[in-house]
Scaffold this motif. Structure first.
Motif, PDB file in Angstrom:
ATOM      1  N   SER A  80     -54.351 129.844  96.504  1.00 13.68           N
ATOM      2  CA  SER A  80     -53.895 131.262  96.487  1.00 13.68           C
ATOM      3  C   SER A  80     -54.229 131.796  95.361  1.00 13.68           C
ATOM      4  CB  SER A  80     -52.363 130.880  96.466  1.00 13.68           C
ATOM      5  OG  SER A  80     -51.838 130.312  95.412  1.00 13.68           O
ATOM      6  N   LEU A  81     -54.740 131.463  94.343  1.00 11.74           N
ATOM      7  CA  LEU A  81     -55.174 132.108  93.107  1.00 11.74           C
ATOM      8  C   LEU A  81     -56.807 132.229  93.141  1.00 11.74           C
ATOM      9  CD1 LEU A  81     -52.860 130.604  90.433  1.00 11.74           C
ATOM     10  CD2 LEU A  81     -52.464 132.781  91.800  1.00 11.74           C
ATOM     11  N   LYS A  82     -57.415 131.993  94.215  1.00  9.07           N
ATOM     12  CA  LYS A  82     -58.759 132.188  94.317  1.00  9.07           C
ATOM     13  C   LYS A  82     -58.999 133.297  95.421  1.00  9.07           C
ATOM     14  CE  LYS A  82     -59.659 127.381  93.400  1.00  9.07           C
ATOM     15  NZ  LYS A  82     -60.255 126.150  93.990  1.00  9.07           N
ATOM     16  N   ALA A  83     -60.013 134.268  95.182  1.00  7.33           N
ATOM     17  CA  ALA A  83     -60.000 135.291  95.829  1.00  7.33           C
ATOM     18  C   ALA A  83     -60.784 134.843  97.181  1.00  7.33           C
ATOM     19  CB  ALA A  83     -61.290 136.364  95.367  1.00  7.33           C
ATOM     20  N   ASP A  84     -60.046 135.114  98.296  1.00  6.10           N
ATOM     21  CA  ASP A  84     -60.670 134.939  99.661  1.00  6.10           C
ATOM     22  C   ASP A  84     -61.119 136.166 100.379  1.00  6.10           C
ATOM     23  OD1 ASP A  84     -61.125 133.994 102.170  1.00  6.10           O
ATOM     24  OD2 ASP A  84     -58.866 133.318 102.403  1.00  6.10           O
ATOM     25  N   CYS A  85     -62.221 136.567 100.180  1.00  2.66           N
ATOM     26  CA  CYS A  85     -62.589 137.870 100.616  1.00  2.66           C
ATOM     27  C   CYS A  85     -62.478 138.030 102.128  1.00  2.66           C
ATOM     28  CB  CYS A  85     -63.859 138.503 100.232  1.00  2.66           C
ATOM     29  SG  CYS A  85     -64.168 138.562  98.463  1.00  2.66           S
ATOM     30  N   GLU A  86     -62.689 136.749 102.910  1.00  6.52           N
ATOM     31  CA  GLU A  86     -62.516 136.704 104.339  1.00  6.52           C
ATOM     32  C   GLU A  86     -61.124 137.032 105.088  1.00  6.52           C
ATOM     33  OE1 GLU A  86     -65.220 136.088 106.608  1.00  6.52           O
ATOM     34  OE2 GLU A  86     -66.546 136.081 104.714  1.00  6.52           O
ATOM     35  N   SER A  87     -60.338 137.181 103.933  1.00  7.02           N
ATOM     36  CA  SER A  87     -58.832 137.240 104.470  1.00  7.02           C
ATOM     37  C   SER A  87     -58.104 138.557 103.766  1.00  7.02           C
ATOM     38  CB  SER A  87     -57.754 136.188 103.941  1.00  7.02           C
ATOM     39  OG  SER A  87     -58.342 134.858 104.795  1.00  7.02           O
ATOM     40  N   CYS A  88     -59.187 139.262 103.293  1.00 11.60           N
ATOM     41  CA  CYS A  88     -58.710 140.630 102.634  1.00 11.60           C
ATOM     42  C   CYS A  88     -59.251 141.796 103.401  1.00 11.60           C
ATOM     43  CB  CYS A  88     -59.142 140.653 101.166  1.00 11.60           C
ATOM     44  SG  CYS A  88     -58.663 142.149 100.155  1.00 11.60           S
ATOM     45  N   PHE A  89     -58.581 143.032 103.347  1.00 12.59           N
ATOM     46  CA  PHE A  89     -59.118 143.929 103.837  1.00 12.59           C
ATOM     47  C   PHE A  89     -59.673 144.958 102.763  1.00 12.59           C
ATOM     48  CE2 PHE A  89     -54.868 143.678 106.359  1.00 12.59           C
ATOM     49  CZ  PHE A  89     -55.482 142.791 107.266  1.00 12.59           C
ATOM     50  N   GLY A  90     -60.525 144.366 102.170  1.00 10.65           N
ATOM     51  CA  GLY A  90     -61.513 145.044 101.073  1.00 10.65           C
ATOM     52  C   GLY A  90     -60.747 145.782 100.160  1.00 10.65           C
ATOM     53  N   LEU A  91     -59.617 145.482  99.711  1.00  9.49           N
ATOM     54  CA  LEU A  91     -58.881 146.229  99.003  1.00  9.49           C
ATOM     55  C   LEU A  91     -59.437 146.547  97.741  1.00  9.49           C
ATOM     56  CD1 LEU A  91     -55.444 144.818  99.655  1.00  9.49           C
ATOM     57  CD2 LEU A  91     -56.332 146.579 100.693  1.00  9.49           C
TER      58      LEU A  91
END
Length: 277
Positions: free
Chosen positions: A6-17
Protein backbone atom coordinates in the motif's frame (compact mmCIF):
# COMPACT_ATOMS: atom_id res chain seq x y z
CA UNK A 1 12.32 -3.13 6.63
CA UNK A 2 9.66 -4.59 4.33
CA UNK A 3 7.21 -1.99 3.13
CA UNK A 4 3.56 -2.96 2.62
CA UNK A 5 2.38 -2.81 -0.98
CA UNK A 6 0.00 0.00 0.00
CA UNK A 7 3.02 2.32 0.38
CA UNK A 8 4.44 1.47 -3.04
CA UNK A 9 3.21 3.34 -6.11
CA UNK A 10 0.95 1.18 -8.28
CA UNK A 11 0.48 3.22 -11.44
CA UNK A 12 -1.74 0.52 -12.98
CA UNK A 13 -4.36 1.24 -10.29
CA UNK A 14 -4.08 5.04 -10.45
CA UNK A 15 -5.78 7.57 -12.70
CA UNK A 16 -2.55 9.37 -13.54
CA UNK A 17 -3.06 11.76 -10.65
CA UNK A 18 0.54 12.93 -10.37
CA UNK A 19 0.38 13.76 -14.11
CA UNK A 20 -2.72 15.92 -13.65
CA UNK A 21 -3.16 17.19 -10.10
CA UNK A 22 0.32 18.65 -9.64
CA UNK A 23 1.76 21.76 -11.32
CA UNK A 24 5.26 22.08 -12.71
CA UNK A 25 7.31 24.80 -14.36
CA UNK A 26 9.69 24.64 -17.29
CA UNK A 27 13.11 24.01 -15.77
CA UNK A 28 15.91 21.48 -15.64
CA UNK A 29 13.34 19.03 -14.25
CA UNK A 30 10.45 19.66 -16.66
CA UNK A 31 10.48 20.61 -20.31
CA UNK A 32 7.22 22.57 -20.17
CA UNK A 33 4.92 24.54 -17.88
CA UNK A 34 1.81 22.78 -16.60
CA UNK A 35 -0.90 24.11 -14.29
CA UNK A 36 -2.38 22.12 -11.42
CA UNK A 37 -5.43 20.16 -12.57
CA UNK A 38 -4.35 20.20 -16.21
CA UNK A 39 -3.37 16.83 -17.71
CA UNK A 40 0.21 16.54 -18.93
CA UNK A 41 0.20 16.34 -22.75
CA UNK A 42 2.16 13.09 -22.46
CA UNK A 43 -0.64 11.37 -20.50
CA UNK A 44 -2.41 8.74 -22.63
CA UNK A 45 -6.09 7.84 -22.47
CA UNK A 46 -5.28 4.75 -20.37
CA UNK A 47 -3.62 7.02 -17.77
CA UNK A 48 -0.14 5.86 -18.72
CA UNK A 49 2.76 8.09 -19.65
CA UNK A 50 3.32 8.07 -23.39
CA UNK A 51 7.05 8.78 -23.01
CA UNK A 52 7.77 6.84 -19.83
CA UNK A 53 10.91 5.16 -21.16
CA UNK A 54 12.30 8.41 -22.51
CA UNK A 55 11.37 10.87 -19.77
CA UNK A 56 14.94 11.91 -19.05
CA UNK A 57 15.85 12.19 -22.72
CA UNK A 58 12.75 14.30 -23.37
CA UNK A 59 13.49 16.76 -20.54
CA UNK A 60 11.31 15.34 -17.74
CA UNK A 61 13.75 13.97 -15.13
CA UNK A 62 11.51 15.40 -12.41
CA UNK A 63 8.90 12.78 -13.28
CA UNK A 64 11.38 9.96 -12.67
CA UNK A 65 12.16 11.34 -9.22
CA UNK A 66 8.59 11.70 -7.94
CA UNK A 67 6.97 8.99 -5.82
CA UNK A 68 3.49 9.15 -4.31
CA UNK A 69 4.08 6.49 -1.60
CA UNK A 70 0.99 4.68 -2.88
CA UNK A 71 -1.34 7.66 -2.49
CA UNK A 72 -2.35 7.57 -6.15
CA UNK A 73 -4.03 4.18 -5.99
CA UNK A 74 -5.53 4.97 -2.55
CA UNK A 75 -7.30 8.07 -3.88
CA UNK A 76 -8.29 6.38 -7.13
CA UNK A 77 -9.57 3.09 -5.78
CA UNK A 78 -10.55 3.82 -2.16
CA UNK A 79 -11.46 7.49 -1.78
CA UNK A 80 -13.25 7.64 -5.13
CA UNK A 81 -14.16 3.96 -5.41
CA UNK A 82 -12.63 3.45 -8.85
CA UNK A 83 -14.47 6.33 -10.59
CA UNK A 84 -11.96 8.15 -12.74
CA UNK A 85 -11.99 11.89 -13.44
CA UNK A 86 -12.57 11.42 -17.16
CA UNK A 87 -15.69 9.29 -16.81
CA UNK A 88 -16.92 11.31 -13.82
CA UNK A 89 -15.64 14.85 -14.46
CA UNK A 90 -17.63 16.18 -11.52
CA UNK A 91 -15.12 14.42 -9.23
CA UNK A 92 -12.03 15.97 -10.84
CA UNK A 93 -11.57 19.10 -8.75
CA UNK A 94 -12.05 17.31 -5.46
CA UNK A 95 -9.94 14.33 -6.50
CA UNK A 96 -7.01 16.52 -7.50
CA UNK A 97 -7.21 18.44 -4.21
CA UNK A 98 -7.37 15.26 -2.11
CA UNK A 99 -4.36 13.61 -3.77
CA UNK A 100 -1.59 15.77 -2.18
CA UNK A 101 -3.27 15.40 1.23
CA UNK A 102 -3.21 11.61 1.05
CA UNK A 103 0.32 11.72 -0.33
CA UNK A 104 1.48 13.53 2.82
CA UNK A 105 -0.29 10.98 5.02
CA UNK A 106 1.31 8.10 3.14
CA UNK A 107 4.74 9.66 3.56
CA UNK A 108 4.11 9.69 7.32
CA UNK A 109 3.02 6.05 7.11
CA UNK A 110 6.39 5.27 5.49
CA UNK A 111 8.30 6.91 8.36
CA UNK A 112 6.17 5.30 11.07
CA UNK A 113 6.49 1.87 9.45
CA UNK A 114 10.26 2.24 9.46
CA UNK A 115 10.32 3.54 13.04
CA UNK A 116 8.56 0.38 14.23
CA UNK A 117 11.42 -1.73 12.86
CA UNK A 118 14.06 0.13 14.88
CA UNK A 119 14.82 -1.89 18.00
CA UNK A 120 16.60 0.90 19.93
CA UNK A 121 13.28 2.78 19.88
CA UNK A 122 11.22 -0.13 21.21
CA UNK A 123 10.13 1.91 24.25
CA UNK A 124 8.21 4.11 21.80
CA UNK A 125 6.67 1.29 19.77
CA UNK A 126 3.24 1.52 21.42
CA UNK A 127 3.03 5.24 20.67
CA UNK A 128 4.38 4.72 17.15
CA UNK A 129 1.86 1.97 16.46
CA UNK A 130 -0.98 4.16 17.68
CA UNK A 131 0.22 6.98 15.40
CA UNK A 132 0.46 4.53 12.50
CA UNK A 133 -3.10 3.32 13.06
CA UNK A 134 -4.44 6.87 13.34
CA UNK A 135 -2.62 8.05 10.22
CA UNK A 136 -3.91 5.05 8.29
CA UNK A 137 -7.45 5.78 9.48
CA UNK A 138 -7.19 9.39 8.35
CA UNK A 139 -5.89 8.34 4.92
CA UNK A 140 -9.01 6.20 4.43
CA UNK A 141 -11.40 9.06 5.15
CA UNK A 142 -13.84 10.38 2.58
CA UNK A 143 -12.95 13.31 0.36
CA UNK A 144 -14.80 15.90 2.47
CA UNK A 145 -12.99 14.85 5.64
CA UNK A 146 -9.60 14.79 3.92
CA UNK A 147 -10.02 18.30 2.56
CA UNK A 148 -10.60 19.81 6.02
CA UNK A 149 -7.92 17.76 7.75
CA UNK A 150 -5.28 19.82 9.57
CA UNK A 151 -2.33 18.04 7.97
CA UNK A 152 0.38 20.33 9.43
CA UNK A 153 -0.86 19.67 12.98
CA UNK A 154 -0.90 15.92 12.40
CA UNK A 155 2.57 16.03 10.82
CA UNK A 156 3.89 17.93 13.83
CA UNK A 157 2.53 15.35 16.25
CA UNK A 158 4.06 12.51 14.25
CA UNK A 159 7.33 14.38 13.79
CA UNK A 160 7.71 14.71 17.55
CA UNK A 161 7.59 10.92 17.81
CA UNK A 162 9.99 10.48 14.91
CA UNK A 163 12.46 12.88 16.47
CA UNK A 164 12.39 10.94 19.74
CA UNK A 165 12.89 7.75 17.71
CA UNK A 166 15.89 9.24 15.94
CA UNK A 167 17.52 10.30 19.22
CA UNK A 168 17.18 6.80 20.66
CA UNK A 169 18.56 5.10 17.53
CA UNK A 170 21.58 7.40 17.25
CA UNK A 171 22.31 7.67 20.99
CA UNK A 172 25.06 5.06 21.10
CA UNK A 173 27.25 6.66 18.44
CA UNK A 174 29.94 9.10 19.65
CA UNK A 175 30.71 12.43 17.96
CA UNK A 176 27.33 12.77 16.28
CA UNK A 177 27.34 15.81 14.02
CA UNK A 178 24.38 18.18 14.14
CA UNK A 179 23.65 19.52 10.66
CA UNK A 180 19.89 19.87 11.02
CA UNK A 181 18.56 22.28 8.39
CA UNK A 182 22.12 23.23 7.42
CA UNK A 183 22.96 24.89 4.10
CA UNK A 184 25.32 22.31 2.61
CA UNK A 185 24.56 23.10 -1.02
CA UNK A 186 27.57 22.06 -3.07
CA UNK A 187 29.52 21.08 0.05
CA UNK A 188 32.71 19.06 -0.39
CA UNK A 189 32.09 16.11 1.92
CA UNK A 190 33.78 13.32 0.00
CA UNK A 191 34.66 10.48 2.38
CA UNK A 192 33.19 12.33 5.38
CA UNK A 193 32.36 10.45 8.57
CA UNK A 194 28.69 11.32 9.04
CA UNK A 195 27.67 8.30 11.07
CA UNK A 196 24.56 9.05 13.14
CA UNK A 197 24.64 12.69 11.99
CA UNK A 198 21.49 14.77 12.30
CA UNK A 199 20.84 15.86 8.70
CA UNK A 200 17.11 16.45 9.10
CA UNK A 201 16.01 19.02 6.54
CA UNK A 202 19.59 19.74 5.44
CA UNK A 203 20.14 21.27 2.00
CA UNK A 204 22.56 18.90 0.29
CA UNK A 205 21.79 19.95 -3.27
CA UNK A 206 24.77 19.14 -5.47
CA UNK A 207 26.92 18.20 -2.47
CA UNK A 208 29.77 15.72 -2.93
CA UNK A 209 29.17 12.81 -0.55
CA UNK A 210 31.04 10.21 -2.55
CA UNK A 211 32.37 7.53 -0.26
CA UNK A 212 30.83 9.17 2.81
CA UNK A 213 29.75 7.08 5.79
CA UNK A 214 26.08 7.85 6.43
CA UNK A 215 25.19 4.84 8.51
CA UNK A 216 22.50 5.71 11.08
CA UNK A 217 22.35 9.30 9.79
CA UNK A 218 18.90 10.87 10.12
CA UNK A 219 18.00 12.05 6.62
CA UNK A 220 14.34 12.90 7.05
CA UNK A 221 13.46 15.81 4.76
CA UNK A 222 17.06 16.27 3.54
CA UNK A 223 17.21 17.73 0.02
CA UNK A 224 19.36 15.33 -2.00
CA UNK A 225 18.78 16.76 -5.46
CA UNK A 226 21.91 16.13 -7.48
CA UNK A 227 23.83 14.95 -4.40
CA UNK A 228 26.78 12.75 -5.35
CA UNK A 229 26.42 9.47 -3.44
CA UNK A 230 28.75 7.22 -5.43
CA UNK A 231 30.27 4.65 -3.10
CA UNK A 232 28.56 6.18 -0.04
CA UNK A 233 27.35 3.86 2.74
CA UNK A 234 23.67 4.52 3.47
CA UNK A 235 22.92 1.20 5.16
CA UNK A 236 20.89 1.78 8.28
CA UNK A 237 20.37 5.48 7.56
CA UNK A 238 17.15 6.67 9.18
CA UNK A 239 14.05 7.90 7.35
CA UNK A 240 15.64 7.96 3.89
CA UNK A 241 12.92 7.64 1.25
CA UNK A 242 12.89 6.46 -2.35
CA UNK A 243 12.14 9.94 -3.79
CA UNK A 244 15.24 11.30 -2.05
CA UNK A 245 17.37 8.57 -3.60
CA UNK A 246 15.78 9.10 -7.00
CA UNK A 247 16.82 12.76 -6.89
CA UNK A 248 20.44 11.95 -6.02
CA UNK A 249 23.33 10.61 -8.11
CA UNK A 250 24.72 7.28 -7.00
CA UNK A 251 26.27 4.21 -8.56
CA UNK A 252 26.54 0.45 -8.17
CA UNK A 253 28.95 0.90 -5.26
CA UNK A 254 26.47 2.94 -3.19
CA UNK A 255 25.34 0.83 -0.24
CA UNK A 256 21.61 0.89 0.51
CA UNK A 257 19.22 -0.69 2.99
CA UNK A 258 17.09 -3.55 1.55
CA UNK A 259 13.86 -1.50 1.64
CA UNK A 260 15.24 0.93 -0.95
CA UNK A 261 15.69 0.38 -4.68
CA UNK A 262 18.74 1.49 -6.61
CA UNK A 263 17.43 4.02 -9.19
CA UNK A 264 17.74 2.84 -12.77
CA UNK A 265 19.38 6.09 -13.88
CA UNK A 266 22.29 5.76 -11.45
CA UNK A 267 25.59 5.26 -13.22
CA UNK A 268 28.17 2.57 -12.78
CA UNK A 269 31.11 3.54 -10.55
CA UNK A 270 34.03 5.25 -12.23
CA UNK A 271 36.81 2.90 -13.20
CA UNK A 272 40.46 3.89 -13.28
CA UNK A 273 41.64 4.58 -16.76
CA UNK A 274 44.53 2.64 -18.18
CA UNK A 275 47.65 4.63 -18.84
CA UNK A 276 48.20 5.18 -22.51
CA UNK A 277 51.27 3.67 -24.05
Amino acid sequence: MTLPDSLKADCESCFGLCCVALPFSASADFAIDKDAGKPCPNLDQDFRCGIHRDLRKRGFPGCTVYDCFGAGQKVSQVTFSGRDWRQAPETATQMFAVFPVVRQLHELLWYLTEALTLDPARELHDELRAALDETGRLSRGDADDLLVLDVPAHRQAVNTLLLRTSELVRAGTPRRKNRRGADLIGAKLKGADLRAADLRGAYLIGADLRGADLRLADLIGADLRGTELGGADLTGSIFLTQPQLNAAKGDAATKLSPALTRPAHWSAPDRPRRASR
